[in-house]
Write a protein that holds these residues in place. Structure first.
Motif: not given
Lengths: 378, 333
Positions: B148-153, B182-196, B204-210
């Motif tokens: 997430k942006p906070e973890n990108i210097l 992953v901080t919620l805003w940047y969390r990929a759907p497969e994590i939210l859905l308990y998939s592998s 995905w998170s990079a896409g959010c940052v993009f």
């Protein structure tokens, strides 16, 4: 019968009894001499161990324990023993509430990405598994890096500096860790990593023989903290050691190991290479094998068991993990009477080297025939 | 490499100011006692050995172990760990991590951006470096899991560095993973859905940052067919109709950028771009070929960086060829 009694019986059968003294000694000191003064002579220790084993220890247990002490090259004996013990222990654990403790994620606000979220009501949902199909394009590159790193993390002759710890003691400890890691449902990766951490620590620091078991469980704990979502609790590990050590001792040793190994804990493991080669053969257009996916699954289990045996035997310490992995699979193929065997080309090792190692493994397996069967059933 | 790899007990830094605070400790700006111009960031973690603790927490072991592993390669887009000091008393464990000092993180950088937004080339440069860093991590079997942006210097010269490996872990086969990353805003759907999940969660998170670099957030609905079958959450509980794909999410983004973004935010992890594939995307290539914009100096520098050398070296390493024979035989008596 209390839980402590049964667990302590378990430990004594599986491992030589730690001296009851250890409880009140304050620090685990990793110099040879501090500990030796407190040591009991081997014969005395044996007696004490059995005496403290409560009613739970049957005469057969005692005989078996003696046999396994005498016959240290046979991790099998202990494992077989564990198997009928295991059920007892498990039922006991759920009574005492330790089971729940094990299931629940760490209550500390720690890290593991806050596993302690209330969302995780269903624990089976919380640990999805990666299957190899998901291990996409990076798989091969990772393999090359792992191979490159292998030598750096390979603890050859790790016992050469040890004044007290012998190859037999190492075999006994690792043979005990095999059922322990299965008991906690830990993955093979954790086990391999634990052995690696232990061996590399042994290269740096002399360890007194009565602290050796503590080193085993502490290494396992560190490995689990890297690999597992829910590492075992310290008190569970200590209970398996009949509470011969204190939590402070374990925590101190944990710090010492981390500092001595400089936090370099990411060794390429036998588990990784086993998976990699298995995946390679399935992807590598091995048609016959593809058609018999289930067989290759069985081969993998057998290969894993062979690999476990080889980790316990100090004679195999000189072989790199990737070589042991390819040879374990080859031997498993041959033992399953399959008409194909995995090609050693996958590993890049010359044929003579692979064959030599496979033959050594075959000898090891034939010496441990029973163990193999009972382990495979676990 | 100036940094010593040994864990030292001594501490040669002078703390100047507190620059951040986490759950387990504080981050300080400091400078070296001898070379006063050498600024470093110091992360101090103090742990009391309470009865409830299970020893050294996993996140600490993982963070340092991962950094130890990847720092040997010295990638330009990964923060450098210069030193580790650990001391361990009966009641406390002190761990001090010394990092290179970078002025700003991307989150505060974005706050300072004027309303018209960042220039496209700037965004492209940031993304290119971010993906190079990710690609490097994934090649070394590391998933960051908290991008997430906070973890990108971002340094004053525009160099991007990925930091904070507290949630990172090495991945391997058949590995159990927790969905609580992953901080919620940047969390990929497969994590939210308990998939592998795998390295693709970082993409995905990079896409959010993009998307965020374009100063916007957006969301679209995945088609029902792609919804995991055994998910505890139903597709219909989120979207009444399928096909509400966002076609034109971001006005100020060019066509290639949109294409790339949609590939980052692909619902199915298997279809999602990998960091390596993203670097090959025409979004980056056209601009690279176009002109020698001064901005791209950093990128070409990055390409020539030893990191890429080591990778090709690794593949061509004699270890995997003839030398394998001699080396292995040596071990044999």
């Amino acid at each position: 019968m209390d839980r402590g009694g049964s667990v302590s019986a378990f430990i004594q059968c599986a491992q030589s009894s730690p001296s009851p003294h250890r409880k009140d000694s304050t620090m685990v000191v990793f110099t040879l001499y501090e500990c030796t003064t407190k040591q009991i002579s081997p014969s005395k220790r044996k007696r004490q161990g059995n005496a403290s084993g409560n009613e739970d220890v049957t005469p057969e247990d005692r005989v078996e324990a003696l046999i396994s002490r005498a016959n240290m090259r046979a991790p099998v004996k202990k494992a077989r023993h564990l198997r009928h013990r295991k059920q007892k222990i498990e039922s006991m654990l759920s009574d005492s509430g330790i089971e729940e403790d094990f299931e629940t994620p760490s209550p500390s606000p720690s890290s593991d990405a806050g596993c302690d979220s209330p969302m995780l009501g269903q624990s089976h949902l919380s640990t999805p598994l990666i299957d190899w199909q998901n291990f996409r394009e990076y798989g091969d590159t990772c393999y090359y890096f792992q191979r490159n790193n292998e030598e750096r993390y390979h603890p050859v002759n790790c016992l050469s500096l040890q004044p007290q710890v012998t190859a037999e003691a190492r075999c006994k400890l690792i043979s005990w860790l095999i059922p322990v890691h299965r008991h906690f449902n830990l993955c093979f990766e954790s086990f391999c990593l634990a052995v690696n951490i232990m061996d590399r620590f042994l290269m740096t620091t002399p360890v007194a023989s009565d602290c050796f078991q503590l080193l085993g469980v502490t290494s396992l704990l560190i490995a689990c903290k890297q690999v597992e979502v829910y590492p075992p609790r310290i008190k569970q590990l200590l209970a398996l050691c009949c509470d011969a050590f204190t939590k402070d001792q374990l925590c101190n040793l944990e710090c010492i190991i981390l500092i001595k190994l400089n936090f370099s804990l990411t060794a390429p493991t036998l588990a990784f290479f086993l998976e990699h080669f298995t995946k390679q053969r399935l992807e590598g257009g091995d048609e016959l094998c593809k058609r018999r996916l289930s067989e290759s699954g069985q081969t993998k289990n057998l290969a894993r068991t062979i690999a476990e045996l080889s980790l316990a035997d100090y004679a195999f310490n000189r072989y790199p993990a990737s070589l042991l992995a390819i040879c374990s699979i080859r031997l498993a193929d041959q033992m399953m009477d399959l008409h194909y065997t995995i090609s050693q080309d996958l590993s890049g090792y010359p044929q003579s080297v692979v064959e030599d190692c496979t033959e050594s493994l075959r000898l090891l397996v034939s010496l441990n025939g029973e163990v193999l069967h009972s382990l495979a059933e676990l | 490499m100036e940094a010593s790899n040994a864990i030292t007990g001594s501490f040669d830094y002078e703390i100047l100011a507190e620059i951040g605070e986490g759950a387990y400790g504080k981050v300080y700006k400091a400078r070296h006692l001898k070379n006063k111009l050498d600024f470093v960031a110091i992360k101090k973690i103090k742990l009391e050995k309470g009865a409830d603790r299970n020893g050294v927490p996993s996140f600490m072991i993982r963070e340092v172990a991962v950094l130890r592993k990847i720092n040997t390669f010295d990638h330009p887009n990964i923060v450098r760990l210069l030193d580790v000091c650990a001391s361990c008393s009966a009641q406390e464990l002190d761990l001090t991590l010394v990092f290179e000092y970078i002025d700003m993180d991307l989150a505060s950088y974005l706050k300072s951006v004027p309303e018209c937004g960042l220039p496209r080339e700037k965004i492209r440069g940031v993304m290119w470096q971010l993906l190079s860093g990710l690609d490097f991590l994934h090649t070394h079997m590391v998933i960051h899991r908290d991008l997430k942006p906070e973890n990108i210097l971002i340094s004053s010269r525009g160099r991007i560095k990925v930091t904070d490996f507290g949630l990172a872990r090495l991945y391997s086969f058949n590995m159990a993973l927790t969905p609580e990353v992953v901080t919620l805003w940047y969390r990929a759907p497969e994590i939210l859905l308990y998939s592998s999940y795998l390295s693709s969660v970082d993409v995905w998170s990079a896409g959010c940052v993009f998307a965020e670099l374009h100063l916007l957030r957006f969301i679209g609905a995945p088609p029902q067919e792609e919804w995991p079958e055994n998910s505890p959450l139903q597709h219909r509980s989120f979207w009444s109709e399928t096909g509400t794909h966002t076609q034109n999410p971001i006005a100020n983004m060019d066509e290639l950028g949109k294409d790339l973004l949609l590939k980052f935010l692909c619902f199915k992890p298997m279809k999602r771009l990998s960091a390596a594939e993203a670097l090959e995307h025409p979004y980056f290539r056209t601009e690279m070929e176009a002109l020698e914009h001064p901005y791209f100096k950093t990128e070409t520098e990055a390409l020539e960086h030893p990191y890429f050398k080591t990778e090709t070296e690794a593949l061509e390493h004699p270890y995997f060829k003839t030398e394998a024979t001699s080396r292995v035989v040596e071990v044999w008596p």
